[in-house]
Design a protein around this motif. Structure first.
Motif, short mmCIF file in Angstrom:
data_model
loop_
_atom_site.label_atom_id
_atom_site.label_comp_id
_atom_site.label_asym_id
_atom_site.label_seq_id
_atom_site.Cartn_x
_atom_site.Cartn_y
_atom_site.Cartn_z
N MET A 150 42.47 34.50 34.69
CA MET A 150 41.63 35.57 34.95
C MET A 150 42.19 36.75 34.61
N SER A 151 43.62 36.84 34.94
CA SER A 151 44.62 38.07 34.84
C SER A 151 44.28 38.29 33.20
N LEU A 152 44.74 37.36 32.42
CA LEU A 152 44.50 37.72 31.01
C LEU A 152 43.24 38.28 30.52
N SER A 153 41.98 37.71 31.14
CA SER A 153 40.85 38.39 30.82
C SER A 153 40.76 39.71 31.19
N ILE A 154 41.10 39.81 32.43
CA ILE A 154 41.13 41.36 32.95
C ILE A 154 41.73 42.32 32.51
N MET A 155 42.94 42.15 32.13
CA MET A 155 44.04 42.97 31.17
C MET A 155 43.14 43.24 29.98
N THR A 156 42.72 42.26 29.40
CA THR A 156 42.37 42.52 28.03
C THR A 156 40.93 43.57 27.87
N ILE A 157 39.96 43.27 29.06
CA ILE A 157 38.79 43.94 28.99
C ILE A 157 39.05 45.43 29.62
N GLN A 158 40.14 45.52 30.45
CA GLN A 158 40.52 46.58 31.10
C GLN A 158 41.03 47.64 29.74
N HIS A 159 41.81 46.99 28.75
CA HIS A 159 42.18 47.48 27.73
C HIS A 159 41.02 48.14 26.80
N THR A 160 40.06 47.30 26.69
CA THR A 160 38.84 47.47 25.96
C THR A 160 38.15 48.63 26.66
N PHE A 161 37.79 48.76 27.76
CA PHE A 161 37.03 49.69 28.41
C PHE A 161 37.89 51.10 28.22
N PHE A 162 39.16 51.12 28.44
CA PHE A 162 39.72 52.32 28.15
C PHE A 162 39.67 53.18 26.78
N ILE A 163 39.75 52.04 25.79
CA ILE A 163 39.48 52.53 24.49
C ILE A 163 38.20 52.85 24.12
N LYS A 164 37.26 52.17 24.66
CA LYS A 164 35.62 52.57 24.55
C LYS A 164 35.59 53.95 25.09
N ALA A 165 35.90 54.10 26.43
CA ALA A 165 35.86 55.36 26.86
C ALA A 165 36.39 56.77 26.37
N LEU A 188 39.52 35.53 25.04
CA LEU A 188 38.58 36.49 24.52
C LEU A 188 37.06 36.24 25.06
N ILE A 189 36.64 35.13 25.25
CA ILE A 189 35.56 34.66 26.11
C ILE A 189 35.34 35.24 27.24
N GLY A 190 36.59 35.01 28.06
CA GLY A 190 36.69 35.57 29.41
C GLY A 190 36.68 36.91 29.52
N SER A 191 37.19 37.72 28.45
CA SER A 191 37.07 39.41 28.68
C SER A 191 35.89 39.54 28.42
N VAL A 192 34.84 39.10 27.79
CA VAL A 192 33.53 39.49 27.52
C VAL A 192 32.62 38.96 28.71
N TRP A 193 33.13 37.98 29.38
CA TRP A 193 32.37 37.59 30.61
C TRP A 193 32.92 37.83 32.01
N VAL A 194 34.09 38.41 32.22
CA VAL A 194 34.24 38.74 33.44
C VAL A 194 33.84 39.96 34.05
N PHE A 195 33.92 40.98 33.47
CA PHE A 195 33.10 42.27 34.03
C PHE A 195 32.12 42.87 32.96
N LYS A 196 31.15 43.36 33.55
CA LYS A 196 29.87 43.99 32.75
C LYS A 196 30.11 45.39 32.33
N ASN A 197 30.89 46.13 33.29
CA ASN A 197 31.28 47.52 33.08
C ASN A 197 32.53 48.00 33.75
N GLY A 198 32.78 49.34 33.47
CA GLY A 198 33.98 49.67 34.22
C GLY A 198 33.82 49.75 35.78
N ALA A 199 32.68 50.19 36.25
CA ALA A 199 32.52 50.08 37.58
C ALA A 199 32.85 48.79 38.37
N GLU A 200 32.54 47.71 37.71
CA GLU A 200 32.83 46.17 38.32
C GLU A 200 34.54 46.20 38.13
#
Length: 366
Positions: free
Chosen positions: A96-111, A315-327
């Motif tokens: 879960m930590s790996l997935s969350i760290m990855t999507i957190q990185h992605t949200f920041f880069i996208k924003a 990679l699968i977890g990062s897509v699945w864990v949160f839908k958006n930055g608010a979550e």
């Protein structure tokens, strides 16, 4: 048994510093200010105590079980079945930590940089790079972190100096205007949760080439983390004031403000560089720990055989864990602090207490 791969004392300290301080510099001022407001800089001081607790517990356990990770000596302390259950929980936690760290990185880069790019692209590029580093081993991760972290500081320290011209010490007043409780909330919740991340010692200490220096270098890394975060938080409050707790990336706003007011422009590019380097360090270490944990629980001889499938699962977890930055923000604010405290501080402390009681009952274990 000491692992064949080893990292130096210097690399070990830099990994600890980078893992905790690398990405939270942009987020921790806002998270602390949500609770402590203008006193968030005071929250940094008691939050350091949670880091001290993690270091003390992990170093003692590593001395009692030299060359073993927390996954391995948990089975010796709790028994095979309970130890295996704890190991499975830690596998879940690190996944879960790996997935969350990855999507957190992605949200920041996208924003900030690539708003139209699909999320999976940002996650995939980071995970491929980190997967290669993990496959090459902890020694490569140590060398890469040893090279990249000073580079990050070379760019960040001048920004901290430039911030001096924009600060307003009046923003810190009234000191303790709302009492000590908000300060402790800011320390125990977001601050303490991130300091607890030093429990990675439970997996990294067996790879230190000079185990006797573990305590000294860990305390030095904690001191560096404290000084670094203290400067970041207090400067953010003195620049942004009451807005600090309302911004997800408050120190990024400080950088942008400096760029507008001063002679430099587009300083957020430096923020992106700092974030990417920090994300590489955190995700690489997390992926390494996850692969090591799985290999030790399921008796897989070479953890490198797991790097590719675990990276894909990340990679699968990062897509699945949160839908958006608010979550994600809700998780970091409300869920992670309590979950991090239980997983990173309470469970290792209980392991130490149980092991101590067993040794008193059965002195032959000493």
């Amino acid at each position: 048994m000491q692992p064949t791969e080893q990292i130096t004392v210097k690399q070990f300290g830099i990994i600890l510093f980078s893992f905790v301080a690398s990405t939270i510099i942009l987020t921790i001022p806002g998270l602390m200010a949500m609770y402590a407001m203008q006193d968030a800089w005071l929250s940094v001081i008691p939050s350091t105590l949670t880091g001290l607790l993690s270091i003390w517990v992990m170093v003692i356990l590593s001395r009692r079980y030299p060359g073993l990770t927390i996954i391995q000596y948990s089975q010796k302390i709790l028994g095979k079945w309970l130890g295996t259950c704890l190991g499975l929980y830690y596998i879940y936690f690190w996944y879960m930590s790996l997935s969350i760290m990855t999507i957190q990185h992605t949200f920041f880069i996208k924003a900030l940089l690539l708003p139209r790019s699909p999320s999976i692209v940002g996650s995939l590029t980071l995970l491929i790079l980190c997967g290669l580093a993990v496959y090459l081993g902890i020694e490569v991760i140590g060398r890469a972190t040893e090279f990249l972290t000073p580079m990050k500081l070379i760019f960040l320290i001048p920004l901290l100096i430039l911030t001096i011209g924009a600060v307003d010490p009046e923003q810190l007043k009234p000191i303790l205007g709302n009492g000590i409780v908000p300060v402790l909330q800011g320390a125990i919740l977001p601050g303490g949760a991130f300091m607890n991340q030093l429990f990675i010692l439970g997996w990294l200490l067996p790879y230190l080439n000079q185990p006797k220096k573990a305590l000294k270098v860990s305390l030095f890394a904690l001191l560096a983390i404290f000084i670094f975060i203290f400067i970041v938080v207090i400067s953010a409050i003195m620049v942004l004031g009451s807005l600090t707790g309302q911004l997800n990336y408050s120190y990024l706003s400080v950088m942008q403000y400096i760029g507008i007011e001063g002679s430099f422009e587009r300083l957020e590019a430096i923020a992106v560089m700092i974030w990417v380097i920090g994300s590489f360090s955190k995700v690489s270490v997390s992926l390494f720990i996850l692969c090591i944990s799985i290999s030790q629980i399921f008796r897989i001889q070479n953890y490198r055989d797991l790097v590719a499938p675990v990276t894909l699962l990340g990679l699968i977890g990062s897509v699945w864990v949160f839908k958006n930055g608010a979550e994600l923000q809700t998780y970091l604010t409300l869920i992670y602090p309590s979950a991090g405290f239980v997983t990173q501080s309470l469970i290792p402390l209980l392991l130490l207490m149980i092991d101590t009681m067993k040794r008193k009952v059965n002195p032959s274990l000493l």
